[in-house]
Scaffold this active site. Structure first.
Site, PDB file in Angstrom:
ATOM      1  N   ARG A 128       0.894  -1.147   0.087  1.00  0.00           N
ATOM      2  CA  ARG A 128       0.080  -0.095  -0.219  1.00  0.00           C
ATOM      3  C   ARG A 128       0.778   1.319  -0.016  1.00  0.00           C
ATOM      4  O   ARG A 128       0.499   2.237   0.566  1.00  0.00           O
ATOM      5  CB  ARG A 128      -0.944   0.115   1.297  1.00  0.00           C
ATOM      6  CG  ARG A 128      -1.977  -1.236   1.165  1.00  0.00           C
ATOM      7  CD  ARG A 128      -3.070  -1.048   0.012  1.00  0.00           C
ATOM      8  NE  ARG A 128      -4.081  -1.732   0.282  1.00  0.00           N
ATOM      9  CZ  ARG A 128      -4.081  -3.156  -0.272  1.00  0.00           C
ATOM     10  NH1 ARG A 128      -3.038  -3.645  -0.551  1.00  0.00           N
ATOM     11  NH2 ARG A 128      -5.118  -3.844   0.152  1.00  0.00           N
ATOM     12  N   SER A 152     -10.408  -0.649   3.682  1.00  0.00           N
ATOM     13  CA  SER A 152      -9.709  -0.927   4.863  1.00  0.00           C
ATOM     14  C   SER A 152      -9.133   0.574   5.466  1.00  0.00           C
ATOM     15  O   SER A 152      -8.596   1.236   4.703  1.00  0.00           O
ATOM     16  CB  SER A 152      -8.491  -1.806   4.639  1.00  0.00           C
ATOM     17  OG  SER A 152      -9.046  -2.942   4.046  1.00  0.00           O
ATOM     18  N   GLU A 168      -4.177   3.518   6.631  1.00  0.00           N
ATOM     19  CA  GLU A 168      -4.103   2.965   5.207  1.00  0.00           C
ATOM     20  C   GLU A 168      -4.698   4.500   4.648  1.00  0.00           C
ATOM     21  O   GLU A 168      -4.065   5.122   3.358  1.00  0.00           O
ATOM     22  CB  GLU A 168      -5.122   2.064   4.769  1.00  0.00           C
ATOM     23  CG  GLU A 168      -4.573   1.485   3.266  1.00  0.00           C
ATOM     24  CD  GLU A 168      -5.404   0.459   2.645  1.00  0.00           C
ATOM     25  OE1 GLU A 168      -5.439  -0.344   3.222  1.00  0.00           O
ATOM     26  OE2 GLU A 168      -5.815   0.879   1.669  1.00  0.00           O
TER      27      GLU A 168
HETATM   28  N1  EPU Z   1     -12.071 -11.416  10.588  1.00  0.00           N
HETATM   29  C1  EPU Z   1     -12.449 -11.529  11.798  1.00  0.00           C
HETATM   30  N2  EPU Z   1     -13.656 -11.015  12.331  1.00  0.00           N
HETATM   31  C2  EPU Z   1     -14.527 -10.340  11.404  1.00  0.00           C
HETATM   32  C3  EPU Z   1     -14.100 -10.240   9.976  1.00  0.00           C
HETATM   33  C4  EPU Z   1     -12.981 -10.884   9.594  1.00  0.00           C
HETATM   34  O1  EPU Z   1     -11.608 -11.781  12.762  1.00  0.00           O
HETATM   35  O2  EPU Z   1     -15.403  -9.954  11.788  1.00  0.00           O
HETATM   36  C5  EPU Z   1     -10.800 -11.979  10.186  1.00  0.00           C
HETATM   37  C6  EPU Z   1     -10.755 -13.288   9.414  1.00  0.00           C
HETATM   38  O3  EPU Z   1      -9.822 -14.138   9.973  1.00  0.00           O
HETATM   39  C7  EPU Z   1     -10.458 -12.893   7.994  1.00  0.00           C
HETATM   40  C8  EPU Z   1      -9.847 -11.871   7.933  1.00  0.00           C
HETATM   41  O4  EPU Z   1     -10.112 -11.066   9.277  1.00  0.00           O
HETATM   42  O5  EPU Z   1      -9.784 -13.937   7.247  1.00  0.00           O
HETATM   43  C9  EPU Z   1      -9.751 -10.766   7.021  1.00  0.00           C
HETATM   44  O6  EPU Z   1      -9.074 -11.204   5.867  1.00  0.00           O
HETATM   45  P1  EPU Z   1      -9.430 -10.861   4.495  1.00  0.00           P
HETATM   46  O7  EPU Z   1      -8.466 -11.527   3.393  1.00  0.00           O
HETATM   47  O8  EPU Z   1     -10.849 -11.000   4.261  1.00  0.00           O
HETATM   48  O9  EPU Z   1      -9.422  -9.232   4.157  1.00  0.00           O
HETATM   49  P2  EPU Z   1      -8.400  -8.261   5.072  1.00  0.00           P
HETATM   50  O10 EPU Z   1      -7.176  -8.742   5.429  1.00  0.00           O
HETATM   51  O11 EPU Z   1      -9.490  -7.547   5.823  1.00  0.00           O
HETATM   52  C10 EPU Z   1      -7.145  -7.396   2.804  1.00  0.00           C
HETATM   53  C11 EPU Z   1      -6.939  -5.805   1.986  1.00  0.00           C
HETATM   54  C12 EPU Z   1      -8.192  -5.677   1.339  1.00  0.00           C
HETATM   55  C13 EPU Z   1      -8.259  -6.620   0.267  1.00  0.00           C
HETATM   56  C14 EPU Z   1      -8.596  -8.164   0.952  1.00  0.00           C
HETATM   57  C15 EPU Z   1      -8.792  -9.206  -0.056  1.00  0.00           C
HETATM   58  C16 EPU Z   1      -5.734  -4.551   3.575  1.00  0.00           C
HETATM   59  C17 EPU Z   1      -5.598  -3.378   4.497  1.00  0.00           C
HETATM   60  N3  EPU Z   1      -6.936  -4.926   3.291  1.00  0.00           N
HETATM   61  O12 EPU Z   1      -8.110  -7.092   3.681  1.00  0.00           O
HETATM   62  O13 EPU Z   1      -8.015  -4.380   0.735  1.00  0.00           O
HETATM   63  O14 EPU Z   1      -9.519  -6.346  -0.537  1.00  0.00           O
HETATM   64  O15 EPU Z   1      -7.502  -8.270   1.950  1.00  0.00           O
HETATM   65  O16 EPU Z   1      -7.463  -9.439  -0.643  1.00  0.00           O
HETATM   66  O17 EPU Z   1      -4.552  -5.065   3.069  1.00  0.00           O
HETATM   67  C18 EPU Z   1      -8.057  -2.093   1.069  1.00  0.00           C
HETATM   68  O18 EPU Z   1      -7.071  -1.765   0.957  1.00  0.00           O
HETATM   69  O19 EPU Z   1      -9.012  -0.778   1.077  1.00  0.00           O
HETATM   70  C19 EPU Z   1      -8.833  -3.376   1.081  1.00  0.00           C
HETATM   71  C20 EPU Z   1     -10.231  -3.583   1.025  1.00  0.00           C
END
Ligand code: EPU
Length: 325
Positions: free
Chosen positions: A159, A226, A321
């Site tokens: 990012r 995010s 971010e």
């Molecule tokens: N989770 C919880 N509780 C919840 C929801 C989620 O514990 O209520 C945990 C779960 O373990 C889940 C994880 O959080 O697996 C979320 O992981 P996920 O791969 O779904 O997404 P993320 O880490 O939240 C990142 C990027 C997103 C991107 C997704 C998919 C960042 C800051 N965010 O999100 O990017 O779309 O992976 O690759 O790196 C953005 O940058 O704006 C963005 C949305």
């Protein structure tokens, strides 16, 4: 040029705020004419999908709306496209899919314009924009000249890029993408590799469905995706946390560990939490949403409270971010 301009429609948080001047750039010359006036304070704005206004902006907002796409080179295996910074990112993804150009499909439906996507090195579902960038053309405000910087000098990282640091005050004019003409997919993320009879349209469809199930649409509820980066922590801290929280999800990068902010916030009691007129998104706590005409300052204060709690509970310092103005 418009004066005392309301930016509510120009930021996806939908914050009601003003800038002194607002300039829409429709062709390159508009920008060069403007910088001749030696403006003092400027802010480059694309789709406004990664920004939080906590106050009015006392300067000129430059809104890039140049929308050009041009094929500049084709080999047996690759095509090189020059795309202007005001081109909508997802329109570009759709264009590539229609033409069977491989590379950006996993980044389907990310809000933003080409310029901002590069500054931010957008990423999702195992892909990052840096993997398909050949070079970037920008204007330096020190001498008003156009420069081209190759991918490997853009200092792309999670990012981030040189356009967030050393070249912060430069205007991204065009991005040259190098896309594959040969069938090639990125299928490492979760169950992407389980898709059958795969093609670009199928990947896009799958990703649109996935995003819809997890992410709020900013046209319906203000947000900037995010709000925080997923923190990357040391092995020592990870081992310590693992003893305390056996279910801690992680992604290992060499000897470091990337932890989802959504999980940290969930564990820290922020799930479905509201604060004044904002709150965390019910399905994904790492996204802060504007529930009812919140002020930027409220959202900022809420993010401060989150950072403080996460630090106390996990000894992890979350980094935003979203860019704060
Ligand atoms: N989770 C919880 N509780 C919840 C929801 C989620 O514990 O209520 C945990 C779960 O373990 C889940 C994880 O959080 O697996 C979320 O992981 P996920 O791969 O779904 O997404 P993320 O880490 O939240 C990142 C990027 C997103 C991107 C997704 C998919 C960042 C800051 N965010 O999100 O990017 O779309 O992976 O690759 O790196 C953005 O940058 O704006 C963005 C949305």
């Amino acid at each position: 040029m418009k004066t005392n301009f309301n930016l509510k429609k120009y930021n996806t948080f939908s914050i009601d705020c003003f800038c002194d001047n607002f300039l829409e750039i429709k062709k390159e010359q508009d920008f060069f004419d403007f910088i001749k006036t030696k403006p003092k304070k400027i802010l480059f704005l694309g789709n406004g999908s990664n920004i939080l206004f906590t106050k009015d902006f006392s300067g000129t907002v430059i809104y890039s709306n140049i929308k050009k796409i041009k094929e500049i080179k084709k080999t047996k295996t690759n095509i090189y496209l020059k795309v202007s910074s005001g081109y909508n990112w997802d329109d570009f993804v759709k264009y590539c899919i229609q033409h069977n150009y491989y590379g950006p499909e996993n980044l389907s439906n990310i809000p933003g314009k080409i310029g901002g996507s590069v500054v931010q090195n957008i990423g999702a579902y195992g892909a990052e924009i840096k993997d398909i960038i050949h070079s970037v053309e920008y204007v330096s405000l020190q001498d008003n000249k156009i420069y081209t910087i190759p991918n490997k000098e853009c200092q792309f990282s999670y990012r981030s890029s040189i356009f967030k640091t050393k070249l912060k005050n430069c205007f991204v004019l065009n991005v040259i993408f190098k896309l594959s003409l040969k069938e090639k997919y990125i299928l490492e993320y979760r169950d992407l590799h389980n898709l059958e009879n795969i093609d670009l349209k199928k990947i896009r469809k799958y990703i649109l469905k996935l995003r819809k199930s997890k992410l709020p649409n900013y046209k319906e509820i203000g947000n900037a995706g995010s709000f925080f980066k997923n923190p990357i922590i040391s092995k020592t801290l990870f081992n310590k946390l693992k003893k305390q929280f056996m279910d801690i999800p992680y992604f290992q990068i060499n000897d470091k560990y990337k932890i989802p902010t959504a999980w940290l916030l969930d564990k820290a009691g922020f799930k479905k939490k509201k604060y004044k007129k904002c709150g965390v998104y019910v399905k994904t706590p790492s996204i802060i949403v504007n529930l009812d005409n919140a002020q930027g300052k409220e959202i900022y204060d809420f993010s401060q409270a989150i950072i403080k709690t996460v630090k106390q509970k996990f000894n992890i310092t979350l980094e935003r971010e979203v860019i704060i103005i």
